[in-house]
Design a protein around this motif. Structure first.
Motif, mmCIF file in Angstrom:
data_model
loop_
_atom_site.group_PDB
_atom_site.id
_atom_site.type_symbol
_atom_site.label_atom_id
_atom_site.label_comp_id
_atom_site.label_asym_id
_atom_site.label_seq_id
_atom_site.Cartn_x
_atom_site.Cartn_y
_atom_site.Cartn_z
ATOM 1 N N LEU A 121 -33.096 11.579 -47.463
ATOM 2 C CA LEU A 121 -32.022 11.240 -46.529
ATOM 3 C C LEU A 121 -31.639 9.775 -46.710
ATOM 4 O O LEU A 121 -32.437 8.893 -46.448
ATOM 5 C CB LEU A 121 -32.505 11.424 -45.085
ATOM 6 N N HIS A 122 -30.405 9.485 -47.082
ATOM 7 C CA HIS A 122 -29.437 10.396 -47.672
ATOM 8 C C HIS A 122 -29.467 10.214 -49.183
ATOM 9 O O HIS A 122 -28.975 11.032 -49.932
ATOM 10 C CB HIS A 122 -28.035 10.119 -47.124
ATOM 11 N N GLU A 123 -30.041 9.101 -49.596
ATOM 12 C CA GLU A 123 -30.310 8.800 -50.998
ATOM 13 C C GLU A 123 -31.356 7.699 -51.010
ATOM 14 O O GLU A 123 -31.666 7.107 -49.978
ATOM 15 C CB GLU A 123 -29.037 8.384 -51.739
ATOM 16 N N THR A 124 -31.935 7.422 -52.170
ATOM 17 C CA THR A 124 -33.050 6.464 -52.191
ATOM 18 C C THR A 124 -32.637 5.073 -51.726
ATOM 19 O O THR A 124 -33.494 4.278 -51.323
ATOM 20 C CB THR A 124 -33.674 6.363 -53.601
ATOM 21 N N GLU A 125 -31.344 4.773 -51.739
ATOM 22 C CA GLU A 125 -30.900 3.487 -51.200
ATOM 23 C C GLU A 125 -31.149 3.371 -49.697
ATOM 24 O O GLU A 125 -31.133 2.260 -49.159
ATOM 25 C CB GLU A 125 -29.422 3.247 -51.515
ATOM 26 N N SER A 126 -31.379 4.503 -49.022
ATOM 27 C CA SER A 126 -31.794 4.419 -47.617
ATOM 28 C C SER A 126 -33.099 3.640 -47.507
ATOM 29 O O SER A 126 -33.315 2.888 -46.546
ATOM 30 C CB SER A 126 -31.987 5.821 -47.034
ATOM 31 N N TRP A 127 -33.977 3.826 -48.484
ATOM 32 C CA TRP A 127 -35.249 3.095 -48.487
ATOM 33 C C TRP A 127 -35.002 1.601 -48.663
ATOM 34 O O TRP A 127 -35.752 0.779 -48.136
ATOM 35 C CB TRP A 127 -36.153 3.604 -49.607
ATOM 36 N N VAL A 128 -33.943 1.249 -49.386
ATOM 37 C CA VAL A 128 -33.610 -0.158 -49.582
ATOM 38 C C VAL A 128 -33.147 -0.779 -48.271
ATOM 39 O O VAL A 128 -33.396 -1.960 -48.008
ATOM 40 C CB VAL A 128 -32.554 -0.322 -50.686
#
Length: 229
Positions: free
Chosen positions: A124-131
């Motif tokens: 959710l929603h792409e790994t850039e969420s982790w960023v």
């Protein structure tokens, strides 16, 4: 060490596994091995890495991985943003939160594959969420404290990093690039998340935390750890 195969959507996800997740989970006796989807072959050019338009491609690669008996489990690192619309569970998603929708899709993926060693995970929603969770770390990396403050503000406004929405112009990666045009997805994101660390990312991202808990449950060592929220 137990072996876990990870089907990754692209190079960014592959780097997240190699640079961040694999070193973190090796401490628990889990060896993560990424396999990247090869897609998008332009006419006259080489195959590209990342992104997939049809579920059949993902399913084919999953069957190949699951046919290898040396994997204790096979999981996925696929973005919910841009997941093929013909993927199991996409057409009958329930109303409600993004978490409700993505867990429904993951459940349908598991039912469709029907394999006891398959542990689907859709980010959710792409790994850039982790960023977004690693806003301070990215700001330090870019030497831009204003960037860190704005990413944190947007995540807080959305209700958390995993709630930053998936619109064509407002997906996490699009927001980061708008604020920081020199952002390199395959490099800067993994570095920032690596600096944040596994425990902090689990605390900030409940859906990610649930996935990690399932992976840790594969080992007696991991079972004792429990979720980190």
């Amino acid at each position: 060490m137990i072996m876990v195969g990870v089907l990754c959507e692209g190079q960014t996800e592959e780097n997240m596994v190699n640079d961040f997740l694999a070193p973190e989970l090796s401490e628990y006796g889990i060896c993560l091995v990424p396999t990247i989807l090869m897609t998008r072959m332009p006419a006259g050019g080489p195959a590209g890495k990342g992104g997939v338009s049809k579920w059949a491609k993902i399913e084919k690669d999953l069957h190949k991985l699951l046919a290898s008996t040396h994997w204790a489990a096979v999981t996925t690192l696929l973005d919910y943003y841009g997941l093929p619309q013909d993927s199991p569970g996409m057409s009958d998603r329930p109303s409600g939160s993004a978490v409700d929708k993505v867990t429904h899709v993951e459940r349908r993926l598991a039912e469709h594959m029907g394999h006891p060693r398959f542990l689907p995970h859709v980010v959710l929603h792409e790994t850039e969420s982790w960023v977004f969770a690693a806003a301070e770390q990215l700001g330090d990396w870019a030497d831009d404290p204003t960037l860190a403050r704005e990413l944190k503000r947007q995540a807080d406004q959305a209700g958390g990093p995993e709630s930053v929405n998936d619109g064509p112009e407002t997906a996490p990666s699009k927001r980061i690039l708008k604020l920081h045009p020199r952002y390199v997805k395959t490099q800067d994101g993994p570095v920032a998340v690596m600096d944040l660390g596994l425990a902090a990312l689990r605390a900030a991202c409940p859906h990610f935390d649930d996935w990690i808990a399932k992976l840790l449950a594969l080992t007696p060592c991991g079972l004792a750890q429990g979720p980190q929220r």
